[in-house]
Structures are given as structure tokens and as C-alpha cells.
Design an enzyme around this catalytic site. Structure first.
Site, PDB file in Angstrom:
ATOM      1  N   SER A  59     -32.558 -63.914  36.048  1.00  0.00           N
ATOM      2  CA  SER A  59     -31.879 -62.923  36.876  1.00  0.00           C
ATOM      3  C   SER A  59     -30.365 -63.033  36.743  1.00  0.00           C
ATOM      4  O   SER A  59     -29.822 -64.134  36.560  1.00  0.00           O
ATOM      5  CB  SER A  59     -32.277 -63.165  38.333  1.00  0.00           C
ATOM      6  OG  SER A  59     -31.470 -62.393  39.181  1.00  0.00           O
ATOM      7  N   TYR A 116     -32.882 -69.018  45.803  1.00  0.00           N
ATOM      8  CA  TYR A 116     -33.638 -68.227  44.820  1.00  0.00           C
ATOM      9  C   TYR A 116     -32.952 -68.306  43.459  1.00  0.00           C
ATOM     10  O   TYR A 116     -33.573 -68.624  42.435  1.00  0.00           O
ATOM     11  CB  TYR A 116     -33.749 -66.766  45.288  1.00  0.00           C
ATOM     12  CG  TYR A 116     -34.131 -65.803  44.188  1.00  0.00           C
ATOM     13  CD1 TYR A 116     -35.395 -65.841  43.615  1.00  0.00           C
ATOM     14  CD2 TYR A 116     -33.211 -64.863  43.694  1.00  0.00           C
ATOM     15  CE1 TYR A 116     -35.747 -64.960  42.582  1.00  0.00           C
ATOM     16  CE2 TYR A 116     -33.546 -63.993  42.672  1.00  0.00           C
ATOM     17  CZ  TYR A 116     -34.809 -64.051  42.117  1.00  0.00           C
ATOM     18  OH  TYR A 116     -35.145 -63.193  41.098  1.00  0.00           O
ATOM     19  N   LYS A 134     -34.000 -70.049  39.551  1.00  0.00           N
ATOM     20  CA  LYS A 134     -33.949 -69.388  38.231  1.00  0.00           C
ATOM     21  C   LYS A 134     -33.078 -70.205  37.275  1.00  0.00           C
ATOM     22  O   LYS A 134     -33.415 -70.396  36.106  1.00  0.00           O
ATOM     23  CB  LYS A 134     -33.375 -67.969  38.365  1.00  0.00           C
ATOM     24  CG  LYS A 134     -34.261 -67.024  39.139  1.00  0.00           C
ATOM     25  CD  LYS A 134     -35.510 -66.667  38.357  1.00  0.00           C
ATOM     26  CE  LYS A 134     -36.478 -65.829  39.131  1.00  0.00           C
ATOM     27  NZ  LYS A 134     -37.761 -65.628  38.491  1.00  0.00           N
ATOM     28  N   PHE A 143     -22.795 -51.765  53.231  1.00  0.00           N
ATOM     29  CA  PHE A 143     -22.106 -53.031  53.519  1.00  0.00           C
ATOM     30  C   PHE A 143     -20.692 -53.042  52.956  1.00  0.00           C
ATOM     31  O   PHE A 143     -20.438 -53.604  51.901  1.00  0.00           O
ATOM     32  CB  PHE A 143     -22.910 -54.197  52.932  1.00  0.00           C
ATOM     33  CG  PHE A 143     -24.289 -54.369  53.520  1.00  0.00           C
ATOM     34  CD1 PHE A 143     -24.550 -54.085  54.856  1.00  0.00           C
ATOM     35  CD2 PHE A 143     -25.344 -54.841  52.735  1.00  0.00           C
ATOM     36  CE1 PHE A 143     -25.822 -54.252  55.395  1.00  0.00           C
ATOM     37  CE2 PHE A 143     -26.615 -55.022  53.264  1.00  0.00           C
ATOM     38  CZ  PHE A 143     -26.851 -54.717  54.599  1.00  0.00           C
ATOM     39  N   ARG A 163     -23.255 -51.948  41.093  1.00  0.00           N
ATOM     40  CA  ARG A 163     -24.327 -52.702  40.435  1.00  0.00           C
ATOM     41  C   ARG A 163     -24.771 -51.976  39.176  1.00  0.00           C
ATOM     42  O   ARG A 163     -24.501 -50.795  38.999  1.00  0.00           O
ATOM     43  CB  ARG A 163     -25.558 -52.817  41.369  1.00  0.00           C
ATOM     44  CG  ARG A 163     -25.327 -53.671  42.601  1.00  0.00           C
ATOM     45  CD  ARG A 163     -25.102 -55.138  42.249  1.00  0.00           C
ATOM     46  NE  ARG A 163     -24.954 -55.959  43.452  1.00  0.00           N
ATOM     47  CZ  ARG A 163     -23.805 -56.136  44.100  1.00  0.00           C
ATOM     48  NH1 ARG A 163     -22.695 -55.558  43.671  1.00  0.00           N
ATOM     49  NH2 ARG A 163     -23.749 -56.890  45.173  1.00  0.00           N
TER      50      ARG A 163
HETATM   51  P1  NAD Z   1     -42.966 -59.021  42.618  1.00  0.00           P
HETATM   52  O1  NAD Z   1     -42.958 -59.859  43.829  1.00  0.00           O
HETATM   53  O2  NAD Z   1     -43.294 -57.588  42.755  1.00  0.00           O
HETATM   54  O3  NAD Z   1     -43.938 -59.654  41.528  1.00  0.00           O
HETATM   55  C1  NAD Z   1     -44.175 -61.040  41.431  1.00  0.00           C
HETATM   56  C2  NAD Z   1     -45.665 -61.244  41.322  1.00  0.00           C
HETATM   57  O4  NAD Z   1     -45.928 -62.638  41.199  1.00  0.00           O
HETATM   58  C3  NAD Z   1     -46.418 -60.749  42.550  1.00  0.00           C
HETATM   59  O5  NAD Z   1     -47.501 -59.935  42.137  1.00  0.00           O
HETATM   60  C4  NAD Z   1     -46.908 -62.031  43.218  1.00  0.00           C
HETATM   61  O6  NAD Z   1     -48.124 -61.842  43.895  1.00  0.00           O
HETATM   62  C5  NAD Z   1     -47.028 -62.961  42.035  1.00  0.00           C
HETATM   63  N1  NAD Z   1     -46.936 -64.391  42.371  1.00  0.00           N
HETATM   64  C6  NAD Z   1     -45.952 -65.014  43.065  1.00  0.00           C
HETATM   65  N2  NAD Z   1     -46.205 -66.326  43.142  1.00  0.00           N
HETATM   66  C7  NAD Z   1     -47.348 -66.547  42.460  1.00  0.00           C
HETATM   67  C8  NAD Z   1     -48.116 -67.705  42.178  1.00  0.00           C
HETATM   68  N3  NAD Z   1     -47.753 -68.933  42.602  1.00  0.00           N
HETATM   69  N4  NAD Z   1     -49.230 -67.576  41.457  1.00  0.00           N
HETATM   70  C9  NAD Z   1     -49.625 -66.367  41.001  1.00  0.00           C
HETATM   71  N5  NAD Z   1     -48.951 -65.230  41.249  1.00  0.00           N
HETATM   72  C10 NAD Z   1     -47.806 -65.317  41.966  1.00  0.00           C
HETATM   73  O7  NAD Z   1     -41.537 -59.196  41.911  1.00  0.00           O
HETATM   74  P2  NAD Z   1     -40.886 -58.370  40.733  1.00  0.00           P
HETATM   75  O8  NAD Z   1     -39.792 -57.541  41.285  1.00  0.00           O
HETATM   76  O9  NAD Z   1     -41.931 -57.738  39.909  1.00  0.00           O
HETATM   77  O10 NAD Z   1     -40.196 -59.554  39.933  1.00  0.00           O
HETATM   78  C11 NAD Z   1     -40.856 -60.213  38.883  1.00  0.00           C
HETATM   79  C12 NAD Z   1     -39.997 -61.365  38.408  1.00  0.00           C
HETATM   80  O11 NAD Z   1     -38.706 -60.879  38.022  1.00  0.00           O
HETATM   81  C13 NAD Z   1     -39.746 -62.430  39.479  1.00  0.00           C
HETATM   82  O12 NAD Z   1     -39.787 -63.703  38.858  1.00  0.00           O
HETATM   83  C14 NAD Z   1     -38.350 -62.130  39.965  1.00  0.00           C
HETATM   84  O13 NAD Z   1     -37.697 -63.268  40.433  1.00  0.00           O
HETATM   85  C15 NAD Z   1     -37.696 -61.599  38.691  1.00  0.00           C
HETATM   86  N6  NAD Z   1     -36.569 -60.708  38.969  1.00  0.00           N
HETATM   87  C16 NAD Z   1     -36.760 -59.610  39.764  1.00  0.00           C
HETATM   88  C17 NAD Z   1     -35.681 -58.775  40.058  1.00  0.00           C
HETATM   89  C18 NAD Z   1     -35.862 -57.571  40.948  1.00  0.00           C
HETATM   90  O14 NAD Z   1     -34.860 -57.037  41.441  1.00  0.00           O
HETATM   91  N7  NAD Z   1     -37.072 -57.073  41.181  1.00  0.00           N
HETATM   92  C19 NAD Z   1     -34.419 -59.065  39.531  1.00  0.00           C
HETATM   93  C20 NAD Z   1     -34.257 -60.177  38.717  1.00  0.00           C
HETATM   94  C21 NAD Z   1     -35.344 -60.989  38.443  1.00  0.00           C
HETATM   95  N1  UDP Z   2     -26.247 -52.560  50.039  1.00  0.00           N
HETATM   96  C1  UDP Z   2     -25.852 -51.828  51.141  1.00  0.00           C
HETATM   97  N2  UDP Z   2     -26.724 -51.720  52.196  1.00  0.00           N
HETATM   98  C2  UDP Z   2     -27.963 -52.288  52.190  1.00  0.00           C
HETATM   99  C3  UDP Z   2     -28.357 -53.025  51.048  1.00  0.00           C
HETATM  100  C4  UDP Z   2     -27.472 -53.143  49.995  1.00  0.00           C
HETATM  101  O1  UDP Z   2     -24.750 -51.293  51.197  1.00  0.00           O
HETATM  102  O2  UDP Z   2     -28.707 -52.162  53.177  1.00  0.00           O
HETATM  103  C5  UDP Z   2     -25.326 -52.678  48.897  1.00  0.00           C
HETATM  104  C6  UDP Z   2     -24.925 -54.098  48.543  1.00  0.00           C
HETATM  105  O3  UDP Z   2     -23.764 -54.479  49.258  1.00  0.00           O
HETATM  106  C7  UDP Z   2     -24.662 -53.980  47.037  1.00  0.00           C
HETATM  107  C8  UDP Z   2     -25.654 -52.904  46.575  1.00  0.00           C
HETATM  108  O4  UDP Z   2     -25.999 -52.178  47.751  1.00  0.00           O
HETATM  109  O5  UDP Z   2     -23.361 -53.510  46.792  1.00  0.00           O
HETATM  110  C9  UDP Z   2     -26.942 -53.462  45.956  1.00  0.00           C
HETATM  111  O6  UDP Z   2     -27.507 -54.409  46.852  1.00  0.00           O
HETATM  112  P1  UDP Z   2     -28.962 -55.016  46.609  1.00  0.00           P
HETATM  113  O7  UDP Z   2     -29.234 -55.972  47.710  1.00  0.00           O
HETATM  114  O8  UDP Z   2     -29.917 -53.918  46.364  1.00  0.00           O
HETATM  115  O9  UDP Z   2     -28.810 -55.787  45.214  1.00  0.00           O
HETATM  116  P2  UDP Z   2     -27.983 -57.123  44.860  1.00  0.00           P
HETATM  117  O10 UDP Z   2     -26.796 -57.202  45.746  1.00  0.00           O
HETATM  118  O11 UDP Z   2     -28.926 -58.257  45.034  1.00  0.00           O
HETATM  119  O12 UDP Z   2     -27.578 -56.933  43.428  1.00  0.00           O
END
Ligand code: NAD
Ligand code: UDP
Length: 351
Positions: free
Chosen positions: A137, A161, A165, A230, A243
């Protein structure tokens, strides 16, 4: 490489990636505990593929299991062996991702994210599987001024978190140093939003969302009254935070490209940003959503969120040159597809 284990394949990004993998002809094994999802998105994938006349026969195998248990991971590797289609690579999504919760329950995040990955790597070694694409991430970077962040940007996660990572990336580095059979890509995602254009799968946050885009979608359908922005005094073009939003289907495609890169190149570990390289402010996102979907998104300004950043945007040139990956969708596509998913599924996957 044809047989892929997708951990967390029922989640938001995992389900869209499974769909893209199946469409490309891969055999897909999903291991998910459903702690933050359900089996429904995986059923919906089959519906989408059927509609698109893509036959998957028995190419999708799903096992409910917990990544922290080596025995569960072994089960799916054994199933694949029995099918004569052993797992050749892992796309590793499974983990917890709520920044706020991680501040309150740090050990839980180390347990799910770090311990889960340790179990996975141990089993992969046992089964002679050395290829992994890891969901990292952009939160591991320490944002500075208003400049694009490349993969050499200073690291410095500001919450548990992000630390998990960061630590997993370090662990993967050690794994490679100790055994050069490994082929590893850490994909550092920026802000994935949107949904598959069918409106059948999308993001389904538990409870009240914290992130901006799911909040906008819920305001759009009247579940939430207004967006609280915010801060309006950030050093950005309109004073609101900027973003790098990326369409989840482009992100899914990035995983396919990463797998192709792993097969074709020599064993290595590399870090690659997946973002569009384009910054969008909070106000711009709201305005685009209103225009493209013809809905009103009421908002008010409140104070800055603790630990927030003005500008988080990717330099994505490495993904373009190494993976031959270029995002195709813009903010309008993201707003259109996200809204279609949300109006079709106002309560997410729950009927
Ligand atoms: P999500 O929560 O929708 O998907 C994660 C999945 O993993 C879920 O289906 C959950 O049930 C499963 N899971 C969690 N712990 C588990 C375990 N111990 N065993 C088996 N299954 C398990 O999240 P997402 O948005 O799809 O994100 C996927 C990955 O990408 C995550 O690792 C997250 O940290 C990373 N990521 C997400 C974002 C985002 O904004 N969505 C951004 C950067 C990185
Ligand atoms: N943000 C906001 N109000 C909210 C949630 C987010 O103004 O209720 C803004 C936050 O300050 C940032 C952008 O939206 O500038 C994206 O925030 P988000 O939490 O979605 O992603 P991250 O900050 O984790 O990249």
C-alpha cells in the site's frame, strides 16, 4: 504459470482480480475466511462470466479457510495437486485494512497480516511455489510535499496497518535474500475505487465506511446525509486533500501484468506503484460524481483529520515500463461504475 492461489479472493480487490484472471483463462483457487466478505461476490463472478459467454468449467475452486492456519493453506495446495493443476503462484490479498481499527487493535493487525503471511510463505516453500504478488500500500510512504512518489520515496508508515505492510515487505526481502528461487512483486496500491461495470460486484464495507468514495456512494443513495470534508486549508489547488484514485478493474489488470512479469523475468523482488499518477481533490471527486451520475452530494467542511496528508499521488512510470501497465479508466468511469454498483446493491451483498 496457469494455476493461481488468490488469498482474500472474495474481498473487494480480490473478487475483481479473480474475475480478470478467469477471463484470461487462469485456473483460480480462492482461500478466504469471509471475515470481511462473503461467498456472494464469487457467485456473482460466475454470473458475469456466463453473461460474457466465458466458460470457466471447473477453473474456480473456493475454500473457506484462515490464512493464519497452515493446515488450511495446505488443504488448498493439496486440492490443487489432486486436480493435477498445482498452484504455481499466489496473489496475496488476505488481510485486514482498516487504518482506524488498526490504531485501536494493533496486535490483531499483526496477527492477521503478518502471521497470516508467515504461514503462507512457509507453506509455499513446502510446496515448492516461489512466485508471489503481494498487496502492499502507498500508506507505507511518508508523504512530503506536493510531488509524485516513486518507489524510492522515503518510507514511514504512520499507523499499525501501514506498519504491517512495511514489515511484510521487509520479510519478503529477507525471503528473497535467503533463497533466490523467489520471484516477488510488492504492489503498492494508491486509492482503489469504482466497481466492475456490470454493477454486480463492488466494494461492500462493513458498517459505516471511513473512506471518501464509499461515503460518497452512500450519500448518493441517501443512506448518509452529507460528506464531512476534512479541512479546506490544505496547500492544494482548492484547499482539499488530493489522492490518486484508481479504478479497481485497472488495478485487477495490474495483477495480471505482474504475474506475466514474474514468469518472464529472472527471480527477483521488486516494488511497484499502482496508481494513475493523477491527483484528484475531494471537491473534484464530489463534483465529478454529481455531474456524471446526475445526483446531489451535500457536504460540509470540518477540521482536518488527525495524521492526514495533503497530497498522495503515484509516480507510476515503473509499472508502465516494467509491467507494460497503463490505467485505462478515469475518474468519470470510477464514479459511474461505483454508483451503478451502489444503486443496484444499496445494502451491499446482503439482500
Ligand atoms: P477486503 O477486506 O475487501 O478483502 C480482504 C479479504 O481477505 C476479505 O475477503 C477477507 O475476508 C479476507 N481475509 C482477511 N483475513 C483473512 C485470513 N486470515 N484468512 C483468510 N482470508 C482473510 O480488502 P481489499 O480492499 O480487497 O484489499 C485487499 C488487499 O489490498 C488487503 O491486503 C489490503 O490491505 C490491500 N490494500 C487495499 C487498499 C484499499 O484501499 N482497498 C489499498 C491498499 C492496499
Ligand atoms: N476525506 C474527507 N472526508 C471523509 C473521508 C475522507 O474529506 O469523510 C478526505 C481525506 O481527508 C483525504 C481524501 O478524502 O483527503 C481520501 O481519504 P480516504 O480516507 O478515502 O483515503 P486515504 O486518506 O487513506 O488515502
Amino acid at each position: 504459470m496457469n494455476s493461481i492461489l488468490v488469498t482474500g479472493g472474495a474481498g473487494f480487490i480480490g473478487s475483481h482480480t479473480c474475475l480478470s484472471l478467469l477471463k484470461k483463462g487462469y485456473t483460480v483457487y480462492v482461500l478466504d475466511s469471509y471475515i470481511n466478505s462473503s461467498p456472494v461476490p464469487l457467485q456473482r463472478i460466475s454470473i458475469i462470466l456466463e453473461k460474457e459467454n466465458v466458460k470457466i468449467d471447473d477453473k474456480l475452486t473456493i475454500l473457506k479457510g484462515d490464512l493464519r492456519k497452515e493446515s488450511d493453506i495446505k488443504k488448498i495446495f493439496e486440492i490443487a495437486l489432486k486436480k493435477n493443476k498445482p498452484i504455481e503462484a499466489v496473489v496475496h490479498f488476505a488481510g485486514l485494512k482498516a487504518v482506524g481499527e488498526s490504531n485501536k487493535k494493533a496486535i490483531k493487525y499483526w496477527d492477521f497480516n503478518v502471521l497470516g503471511t508467515i504461514s503462507l510463505l512457509k507453506v509455499m516453500e513446502d510446496y515448492d511455489c516461489w512466485n508471489i504478488v503481494f498487496s502492499s500500500s502507498a500508506t507505507i510512504y511518508r508523504p512530503k510535499k506536493n510531488s509524485l512518489m516513486d518507489e524510492n520515496h522515503e518510507l514511514g508508515p504512520s499507523n499499525p496497518y501501514g506498519v504491517t505492510k512495511f514489515v511484510i515487505e521487509k520479510m519478503l526481502n529477507d525471503a528473497f535474500r535467503s533463497n533466490q528461487k523467489w520471484r516477488i512483486i510488492n504492489l503498492r496500491y494508491f486509492n482503489p475505487i469504482g466497481a466492475h461495470p456490470s454493477g454486480l460486484i463492488g466494494e461492500d464495507p462493513l458498517g459505516i465506511p471511513n473512506n471518501l468514495f464509499p461515503l460518497i456512494m452512500q450519500v448518493a443513495i441517501g443512506k448518509i446525509n452529507e460528506i464531512k470534508i476534512f479541512g479546506k486549508d490544505w496547500p492544494t489547488k482548492d484547499g482539499t486533500g488530493i489522492r490518486d484514485y484508481i479504478h479497481v478493474m485497472d488495478l485487477a489488470e495490474g495483477h495480471l501484468k505482474a504475474l506475466e512479469f514474474l514468469i518472464n523475468e529472472k527471480p527477483q523482488i521488486c516494488n511497484i506503484n499502482l496508481g494513475t499518477g493523477i491527483g484528484t481533490s475531494v471537491l473534484e471527486l464530489i463534483k465529478t460524481f454529481e455531474k456524471i451520475n446526475n445526483v446531489k452530494i451535500p457536504y460540509v467542511f470540518t477540521g482536518r483529520r488527525k495524521g492526514d496528508n495533503a497530497f498522495v499521488v503515484a509516480d507510476n512510470s515503473l509499472a508502465q515500463s516494467n509491467l507494460n501497465w497503463i490505467p485505462k479508466m478515469n475518474i468519470e468511469h470510477m464514479c459511474r461504475d461505483g454508483y451503478l454498483w451502489q444503486i443496484n446493491n444499496p445494502n451491499g451483498y446482503l439482500k
